[in-house]
Design a protein around this motif. Structure first.
Motif, PDB file in Angstrom:
ATOM      1  N   LYS A   1       0.831  -1.208   0.000  1.00 18.90           N
ATOM      2  CA  LYS A   1       0.000   0.000   0.000  1.00 18.90           C
ATOM      3  C   LYS A   1       0.867   1.260   0.000  1.00 18.90           C
ATOM      4  CE  LYS A   1      -4.275  -1.253  -0.322  1.00 18.90           C
ATOM      5  NZ  LYS A   1      -5.099  -0.808  -1.483  1.00 18.90           N
TER       6      LYS A   1
ATOM      7  N   GLY B   1       2.957  10.115  -9.660  1.00 17.18           N
ATOM      8  CA  GLY B   1       2.246  10.375 -10.907  1.00 17.18           C
ATOM      9  C   GLY B   1       1.594  11.745 -10.909  1.00 17.18           C
ATOM     10  N   MET B   2       0.999  12.119  -9.783  1.00 17.46           N
ATOM     11  CA  MET B   2       0.400  13.453  -9.661  1.00 17.46           C
ATOM     12  C   MET B   2       1.475  14.531  -9.816  1.00 17.46           C
ATOM     13  SD  MET B   2      -2.065  12.621  -6.395  1.00 17.46           S
ATOM     14  CE  MET B   2      -2.399  14.336  -6.034  1.00 17.46           C
TER      15      MET B   2
ATOM     16  N   GLU C   1       1.915   1.776  -3.528  1.00 19.05           N
ATOM     17  CA  GLU C   1       0.779   2.278  -4.300  1.00 19.05           C
ATOM     18  C   GLU C   1       0.560   3.768  -4.039  1.00 19.05           C
ATOM     19  OE1 GLU C   1      -4.059   1.563  -4.413  1.00 19.05           O
ATOM     20  OE2 GLU C   1      -2.758  -0.117  -3.861  1.00 19.05           O
ATOM     21  N   ALA C   2       0.617   4.155  -2.761  1.00 21.35           N
ATOM     22  CA  ALA C   2       0.401   5.564  -2.406  1.00 21.35           C
ATOM     23  C   ALA C   2       1.482   6.449  -3.016  1.00 21.35           C
ATOM     24  CB  ALA C   2       0.383   5.719  -0.884  1.00 21.35           C
TER      25      ALA C   2
ATOM     26  N   SER D   1       3.435   5.782  -5.563  1.00 21.56           N
ATOM     27  CA  SER D   1       3.341   5.767  -7.018  1.00 21.56           C
ATOM     28  C   SER D   1       2.294   6.761  -7.506  1.00 21.56           C
ATOM     29  CB  SER D   1       3.003   4.352  -7.501  1.00 21.56           C
ATOM     30  OG  SER D   1       2.815   4.339  -8.899  1.00 21.56           O
ATOM     31  N   ASN D   2       1.144   6.791  -6.831  1.00 23.12           N
ATOM     32  CA  ASN D   2       0.096   7.734  -7.206  1.00 23.12           C
ATOM     33  C   ASN D   2       0.532   9.178  -6.994  1.00 23.12           C
ATOM     34  OD1 ASN D   2      -2.682   6.605  -8.089  1.00 23.12           O
ATOM     35  ND2 ASN D   2      -2.014   5.173  -6.501  1.00 23.12           N
ATOM     36  N   LEU D   3       1.190   9.435  -5.869  1.00 21.23           N
ATOM     37  CA  LEU D   3       1.679  10.789  -5.606  1.00 21.23           C
ATOM     38  C   LEU D   3       2.733  11.202  -6.635  1.00 21.23           C
ATOM     39  CD1 LEU D   3       1.981  10.745  -1.714  1.00 21.23           C
ATOM     40  CD2 LEU D   3       0.444  12.193  -3.052  1.00 21.23           C
TER      41      LEU D   3
END
Length: 499
Positions: free
Chosen positions: A38, A48-49, A41-42, A44-46
């Motif tokens: 997790k 990407g943002m 995942e967190a 990676s998303n940040l």
């Protein structure tokens, strides 16, 4: 109005950087074992943002409009750094970034497994793929930046560094070191005849070592209202300038490795804590590259912490925190015997400050040839061995584990990084020479454990400049001259040579 849009963008990016930095530091120090998926995942998303916001097409319009508007001198410099960051972030096509990420991740995973076995032949195909991508990246960046390919890679780590300037400095240093290493080893033997190395008298409880490390950090100027010390597998300095996350690791049979590591990372931390807070959300407010960063850590570790004057101050602290019987019968000469030990070795990260630059220059020379295409990955073991034999008098021809497989940089695709390590050592020595001219009693200050004026000089000349200047221009402004190997050579002669 256009500059305000860039300013707002900087604040949004800084917030994401902050979250990623703290999550990354926590992952290495406190995260529960089961939290990895997790957390990845967190983050990676940040990430990407962050990338999406940092590369948005409208930013180019904001930059051009801001350049045409009335700006203060600092705002004009800020716009130039926004533009440099934007060009570097957008010059690689998304397809290439995805291909590079997959290739380097696979290569690094293979390296972790095969390095321990010294299995060069099995690793070679993966490395060949990384080298091909590095050449492609170098050309893409060169086209966008108007630089030679290898210079374009170096510019990612130390803006302004060029082989045309560094080649001569490194050639001068290499020539000196090839003759000086035998002298340093001979002088060391003579000193050991008078003061033999002593055994450390462990065990040293971790909690006592921690208190000693905290005392050393406090003494050299670390601000504990904006930072902390934890434990990790590999020491690092992370976090953000307002919340620096420093780490170390401990061995109960020795206390010096942890203490010297703490002092090194504190040098990094002081730089981060000293950056101008009013610019923290602009690229202009960031540290100026890896060479400058390494110079600040090595200034504390090498110029200060391996000197006799430092140990006049530090030895009583060792006894205070570890106990009077921690190193019975040891004096300053015994400590210096230990922290300034010189040895021809295979491993760069274990090397002393005399031999270390030769390890770096070897890699610098080879990776220039790799990027230029005059050396292929399959030829690295022989080329590596030839330089190790010439520079340090030891062979790695049948030992890839301790030769060209020892570093993660090439498997991970980080070409152009290695020069920063030795540039940092040279800059640190040059800073000390310049600072001594401004503070003639600097060694007395070190002896007394008073680092306030020394840190003030560095704050005024390095830290508060942040990224206002290129690396070479900042060196010149801070020290009064361009990078000059003579200062580092003089430092080594004083410490290790015949005076």
């Amino acid at each position: 109005m256009s500059f305000q849009k860039l300013d707002d963008l900087g604040r949004r990016l800084e917030a994401l950087e902050h979250a990623l930095a703290i999550l990354g530091a926590d992952e290495a120090t406190h995260m529960a074992v089961g939290g990895g998926d997790k957390r990845a995942e967190a983050m990676s998303n940040l990430a990407g943002m962050y990338h999406a916001q940092a590369t948005a097409p409208e930013i180019r319009d904001w930059i051009e409009a801001a350049k045409a508007s009335e700006l203060t001198p600092d705002q004009a410099l800020a716009v130039a750094e926004f533009e440099r960051s934007y060009v570097n972030a957008t010059c690689l096509p998304t397809e290439f970034v995805e291909r590079r990420t997959a290739t380097t991740m696979r290569s690094e995973q293979l390296w972790r497994d095969l390095r321990a076995k010294g299995d060069w032949d099995s690793f070679l195909p993966a490395l060949e793929g990384v080298v091909a991508l590095a050449r492609e990246e170098a050309q893409l960046r060169a086209d966008a930046l108007g630089l030679a390919p290898y210079d374009a890679l170096m510019d990612q780590f130390d803006p302004g560094n060029r082989t045309a300037d560094i080649d001569g400095v490194f050639a001068d240093l290499k020539s000196f070191l090839k003759g000086f290493v035998p002298e340093a080893l001979a002088v060391q033997e003579e000193r050991r005849a008078k003061t033999p190395r002593k055994d450390l008298n462990g065990p040293y409880p971790i909690e006592k070592q921690r208190e000693l490390g905290l005392a050393a950090m406090r003494a050299v100027g670390f601000d504990f209202t904006h930072g902390s010390l934890a434990v990790s597998h590999h020491p690092f300095c992370g976090g953000v300038p307002t919340d620096v996350r420093m780490t170390t690791r401990y061995r109960t049979d020795q206390f010096l490795p942890s203490l010297m590591g703490v002092l090194h990372e504190t040098g990094h931390a002081l730089y981060e804590q000293g950056l101008p807070k009013e610019w923290s959300h602009w690229p202009l407010g960031k540290a100026r590259g890896m060479g400058l960063h390494e110079s600040q850590s090595l200034f504390v570790e090498m110029q200060l912490s391996r000197s006799p004057e430092f140990w006049e101050f530090m030895l009583p602290l060792v006894h205070q925190h570890l106990g009077e019987d921690a190193i019975p019968g040891w004096d300053i000469a015994d400590i210096l015997n230990e922290v300034n030990h010189v040895e021809r070795g295979y491993i760069r990260v274990d090397a002393d400050e005399v031999t270390y630059p030769l390890h770096v220059i070897l890699r610098y020379e080879l990776e220039q040839e790799l990027i230029a295409g005059t050396l292929e990955a399959s030829q690295i073991p022989e080329a590596w061995d030839a330089k190790m034999t010439e520079y340090l008098g030891i062979s790695t021809i049948n030992n890839p584990k301790d030769g060209p497989m020892q570093d993660v940089h090439w498997p991970a695709g980080s070409f152009g990084y290695f020069p920063s390590y030795t540039l940092g050592a040279m800059i640190a020595a040059q800073q000390w020479a310049a600072m001594e001219r401004a503070l003639p009693n600097a060694t007395d200050m070190v002896r007394q454990g008073d680092f306030s004026a020394i840190n003030q000089w560095r704050a005024d000349n390095i830290w508060r400049e942040a990224s206002r200047l290129s690396t070479p221009d900042l060196i010149t402004k801070a020290t009064g001259e361009p990078l000059n190997a003579d200062h580092f050579k003089a430092h080594l002669k004083r410490r290790y040579g015949r005076i």
